[in-house]
Design a protein around this motif. Structure first.
Motif, mmCIF file in Angstrom:
data_model
loop_
_atom_site.group_PDB
_atom_site.id
_atom_site.type_symbol
_atom_site.label_atom_id
_atom_site.label_comp_id
_atom_site.label_asym_id
_atom_site.label_seq_id
_atom_site.Cartn_x
_atom_site.Cartn_y
_atom_site.Cartn_z
ATOM 1 N N MET A 226 38.917 39.363 51.280
ATOM 2 C CA MET A 226 38.138 39.693 50.071
ATOM 3 C C MET A 226 39.077 39.880 48.883
ATOM 4 S SD MET A 226 34.842 41.900 51.211
ATOM 5 C CE MET A 226 35.618 43.343 51.920
ATOM 6 N N ARG A 227 40.250 40.491 49.137
ATOM 7 C CA ARG A 227 41.248 40.624 48.068
ATOM 8 C C ARG A 227 41.655 39.257 47.545
ATOM 9 N NH1 ARG A 227 44.393 44.975 47.373
ATOM 10 N NH2 ARG A 227 44.252 46.656 48.883
ATOM 11 N N GLN A 228 41.857 38.300 48.464
ATOM 12 C CA GLN A 228 42.233 36.944 48.040
ATOM 13 C C GLN A 228 41.157 36.342 47.154
ATOM 14 O OE1 GLN A 228 43.212 34.142 51.074
ATOM 15 N NE2 GLN A 228 45.166 35.125 51.537
ATOM 16 N N VAL A 229 39.897 36.509 47.573
ATOM 17 C CA VAL A 229 38.788 35.967 46.775
ATOM 18 C C VAL A 229 38.791 36.609 45.396
ATOM 19 C CG1 VAL A 229 36.267 35.894 46.544
ATOM 20 C CG2 VAL A 229 37.326 35.447 48.777
ATOM 21 N N ILE A 230 38.830 37.943 45.371
ATOM 22 C CA ILE A 230 38.736 38.667 44.092
ATOM 23 C C ILE A 230 39.885 38.251 43.165
ATOM 24 C CG2 ILE A 230 38.788 40.959 42.999
ATOM 25 C CD1 ILE A 230 37.405 41.969 45.679
ATOM 26 N N GLY A 231 41.070 38.081 43.744
ATOM 27 C CA GLY A 231 42.233 37.679 42.943
ATOM 28 C C GLY A 231 42.087 36.297 42.332
ATOM 29 N N ALA A 232 41.219 35.470 42.892
ATOM 30 C CA ALA A 232 41.071 34.089 42.410
ATOM 31 C C ALA A 232 39.864 33.921 41.478
ATOM 32 C CB ALA A 232 40.925 33.151 43.613
ATOM 33 N N LYS A 249 28.957 46.930 54.259
ATOM 34 C CA LYS A 249 28.010 47.836 54.913
ATOM 35 C C LYS A 249 28.756 48.556 56.038
ATOM 36 C CE LYS A 249 23.469 48.033 56.933
ATOM 37 N NZ LYS A 249 23.684 47.890 58.401
ATOM 38 N N GLY A 250 28.601 49.882 56.073
ATOM 39 C CA GLY A 250 29.352 50.660 57.063
ATOM 40 C C GLY A 250 30.799 50.859 56.659
ATOM 41 N N GLY A 251 31.103 50.657 55.370
ATOM 42 C CA GLY A 251 32.493 50.726 54.899
ATOM 43 C C GLY A 251 32.893 52.075 54.331
ATOM 44 N N GLY A 252 32.094 53.103 54.564
ATOM 45 C CA GLY A 252 32.354 54.417 53.974
ATOM 46 C C GLY A 252 33.719 54.993 54.300
ATOM 47 N N LEU A 253 34.254 54.628 55.463
ATOM 48 C CA LEU A 253 35.572 55.150 55.844
ATOM 49 C C LEU A 253 36.695 54.496 55.045
ATOM 50 C CD1 LEU A 253 35.095 55.143 59.713
ATOM 51 C CD2 LEU A 253 35.334 57.166 58.267
ATOM 52 N N TRP A 254 36.387 53.376 54.411
ATOM 53 C CA TRP A 254 37.434 52.576 53.744
ATOM 54 C C TRP A 254 37.279 52.556 52.225
ATOM 55 C CZ3 TRP A 254 35.020 49.052 57.735
ATOM 56 C CH2 TRP A 254 35.571 49.302 59.011
ATOM 57 N N LEU A 255 36.620 53.572 51.674
ATOM 58 C CA LEU A 255 36.327 53.539 50.227
ATOM 59 C C LEU A 255 37.578 53.412 49.367
ATOM 60 C CD1 LEU A 255 33.493 56.159 49.687
ATOM 61 C CD2 LEU A 255 33.327 53.662 49.820
ATOM 62 N N GLU A 256 38.642 54.143 49.726
ATOM 63 C CA GLU A 256 39.855 54.075 48.901
ATOM 64 C C GLU A 256 40.414 52.650 48.927
ATOM 65 O OE1 GLU A 256 39.275 56.330 51.215
ATOM 66 O OE2 GLU A 256 39.466 58.323 50.292
ATOM 67 N N ALA A 257 40.433 52.043 50.113
ATOM 68 C CA ALA A 257 40.957 50.682 50.235
ATOM 69 C C ALA A 257 40.070 49.697 49.468
ATOM 70 C CB ALA A 257 41.041 50.285 51.705
ATOM 71 N N LEU A 258 38.753 49.877 49.544
ATOM 72 C CA LEU A 258 37.844 48.982 48.816
ATOM 73 C C LEU A 258 38.011 49.165 47.309
ATOM 74 C CD1 LEU A 258 34.771 49.368 51.171
ATOM 75 C CD2 LEU A 258 35.925 47.196 50.652
ATOM 76 N N ALA A 259 38.258 50.408 46.893
ATOM 77 C CA ALA A 259 38.462 50.682 45.462
ATOM 78 C C ALA A 259 39.751 50.031 44.963
ATOM 79 C CB ALA A 259 38.482 52.184 45.206
ATOM 80 N N ASP A 260 40.665 49.735 45.886
ATOM 81 C CA ASP A 260 41.934 49.085 45.547
ATOM 82 C C ASP A 260 41.892 47.575 45.733
ATOM 83 O OD1 ASP A 260 43.964 50.625 44.538
ATOM 84 O OD2 ASP A 260 44.356 51.611 46.474
ATOM 85 N N SER A 261 40.697 47.031 45.991
ATOM 86 C CA SER A 261 40.599 45.602 46.322
ATOM 87 C C SER A 261 40.669 44.707 45.095
ATOM 88 C CB SER A 261 39.269 45.345 47.037
ATOM 89 O OG SER A 261 38.195 45.635 46.145
ATOM 90 N N GLY A 262 40.597 45.314 43.903
ATOM 91 C CA GLY A 262 40.541 44.516 42.681
ATOM 92 C C GLY A 262 39.129 44.392 42.134
ATOM 93 N N ALA A 263 38.132 44.899 42.881
ATOM 94 C CA ALA A 263 36.738 44.851 42.417
ATOM 95 C C ALA A 263 36.508 45.910 41.332
ATOM 96 C CB ALA A 263 35.790 45.097 43.583
ATOM 97 N N ASP A 264 35.459 45.705 40.523
ATOM 98 C CA ASP A 264 35.086 46.694 39.504
ATOM 99 C C ASP A 264 34.175 47.765 40.080
ATOM 100 O OD1 ASP A 264 36.028 45.357 36.829
ATOM 101 O OD2 ASP A 264 35.149 43.772 38.057
ATOM 102 N N ALA A 265 33.471 47.432 41.162
ATOM 103 C CA ALA A 265 32.505 48.382 41.724
ATOM 104 C C ALA A 265 32.445 48.200 43.232
ATOM 105 C CB ALA A 265 31.126 48.156 41.119
ATOM 106 N N VAL A 266 32.130 49.307 43.909
ATOM 107 C CA VAL A 266 32.028 49.314 45.371
ATOM 108 C C VAL A 266 30.607 49.733 45.749
ATOM 109 C CG1 VAL A 266 32.843 50.468 47.466
ATOM 110 C CG2 VAL A 266 34.488 49.767 45.712
ATOM 111 N N GLY A 267 29.976 48.952 46.607
ATOM 112 C CA GLY A 267 28.626 49.269 47.075
ATOM 113 C C GLY A 267 28.689 50.280 48.211
ATOM 114 N N LEU A 268 27.720 51.199 48.224
ATOM 115 C CA LEU A 268 27.639 52.218 49.282
ATOM 116 C C LEU A 268 26.365 51.992 50.073
ATOM 117 C CD1 LEU A 268 28.286 55.491 47.198
ATOM 118 C CD2 LEU A 268 29.992 54.118 48.441
ATOM 119 N N ASP A 269 26.444 52.105 51.389
ATOM 120 C CA ASP A 269 25.201 52.166 52.154
ATOM 121 C C ASP A 269 24.704 53.616 52.093
ATOM 122 O OD1 ASP A 269 26.578 53.637 54.068
ATOM 123 O OD2 ASP A 269 26.957 51.914 55.352
#
Ligand code: CP3
Length: 353
Positions: A226-232, A249-269
């Protein structure tokens, strides 16, 4: 291009000031709406509907005619990409999506390639047509599956509960899965960029099955790609930033990592506490979601109470896009969706003064 009359959704994704919390619903155009079922019947099938520019435009707009939504989402499916790769997508009645040629041997995986984007012209034509039909009413969201979520369907040949085939590959032949994911990442980036060129004003990556992975496997087989996609991705069009939303979905344990993915927003279930989520991601990203779609089966008062609880949890200021934590269920009463949308608008104003 016509000016955007309501940019609340785009502003909230960038944490810019807004008057109220914007709202849209995943799968907002779908079977819970009788008018959707009527249009799908006219098209013949779900796939025919996706490929018919005029009817795909019609069903995209349908929920906006009923509810005061702050964004529209392209009517299509994540599996258009593997279909364009030649896997042969079809929908068996009551069984969900299937592929006639799943990726189950090494030769098929070696032959896999990024598809010619012209095969997906019907998607880009729908984006352009929907933008014309919206004429600046609200922004249009484009989307794709994540490389890993697409691979789940491509390898399993359809939906799965245990993911035994793809996880066998992950643990026994990680090199083969990496090859699929590398191609998928290139295809998804090209696909999203073509949607942005056609007029998508924000894009969402649906990582529906990333949450089925172990912590280590999530980092290596889903987040990395996903980082590769976002970077491109192109991040600006028509003189504005094109925000990227990533939803595991089910990514609540990885919020910090998702916030560092390069995305502007992170979806929460709906399993996360949104106040804690906000504290964990800090200023890095906006948050989207958190309402349990099944809560729409409660009373109207219960829907309003749940909306109020989530708004209070996020608290004051911009940076929240209200949404469901997953797609709206097909048996939902549309009147309850209206209760939700109106409650978000009414109850969120005090948090933006
Ligand atoms: O949100 C929207 O309104 C936009 C349209 C949209 C659809 N699918 C339409 C659809 C979007 C964003 C998707 C994404 C999608 N598709 C995902 C990721 C999000 C998620 O729900 O987890 C996935 C995994 C798919 C694959 C897919 N397509 C499945 C598993 C199914 C069957 C599910 C079911 O509810 O039966 C589909 C079919 C599908 N995609 C429908 C719709 C409206 C139902 C088709 C019908 O009319 O019968």
């Amino acid at each position: 291009m016509t000016p955007l009359h309501n940019d609340t959704f785009l502003r909230a994704l960038l944490k810019q000031p807004v008057d109220y919390t914007p709202v849209w619903m995943m799968r907002q155009a779908g079977r819970y709406l009788p008018e959707y079922r009527a249009t799908r019947a006219r098209a013949g099938s779900f796939l025919d509907l996706c490929k018919n520019t005029e009817l795909a435009t019609e069903v995209t707009i349908q929920p906006l005619e009923r509810f005061d939504l702050d964004a529209a989402i392209l009517f299509s499916d994540i599996l258009t990409v593997p279909d364009a790769m030649g896997l042969g997508l079809y929908f068996a009645e009551g069984e969900g999506p299937k592929f006639t040629r799943p990726l189950q041997d090494e030769a098929a995986i070696r032959a896999l390639a990024v598809p010619d984007m012209q095969k997906l012209d019907y998607v880009f034509a729908a984006v352009a047509s929907i933008r014309r039909a919206l004429s600046g009413r609200v922004p249009l969201i484009g989307f794709s599956g994540s490389p890993f979520t697409l691979a789940c369907y491509m390898v399993e040949g359809g939906g799965s509960k245990e993911f035994r085939t793809i996880k066998s590959m992950l643990y026994a032949r990680p090199d083969l899965l990496h090859r699929i994911l590398d191609i998928n990442a290139q295809a998804v980036a090209a696909y999203l960029n073509a949607q942005i060129d056609a007029g998508a004003q924000a894009v969402q990556i649906f990582d529906t099955w990333g949450g089925a992975l172990s912590d280590a496997a999530f980092q290596e087989f889903s987040l990395h790609y996903m980082r590769q996609v976002i970077g491109a991705l192109k991040r600006e069009a028509e003189g504005r930033r094109v925000p990227v939303i990533v939803f595991t979905k089910g990514g609540g344990l990885w919020l910090e990592a998702l916030a560092d993915s390069g995305a502007d927003a992170v979806g929460l279930d709906w399993t996360c506490n949104i106040a804690q989520a906000r504290a964990r991601v800090g200023d890095k990203v906006a948050l989207q979601g958190n309402f349990d779609p099944m809560a729409l089966f409660g009373t109207a008062e219960a829907v309003e109470a749940e909306v109020a609880r989530i708004l209070a949890g996020f608290g004051h200021g911009s940076g929240h896009v209200f949404n469901l934590g997953h797609g709206i269920n097909q048996h939902t009463d549309p009147a309850q969706a209206k209760v939700l949308v109106d409650a978000v608008h009414r109850l969120s104003r005090p948090y933006h003064v």
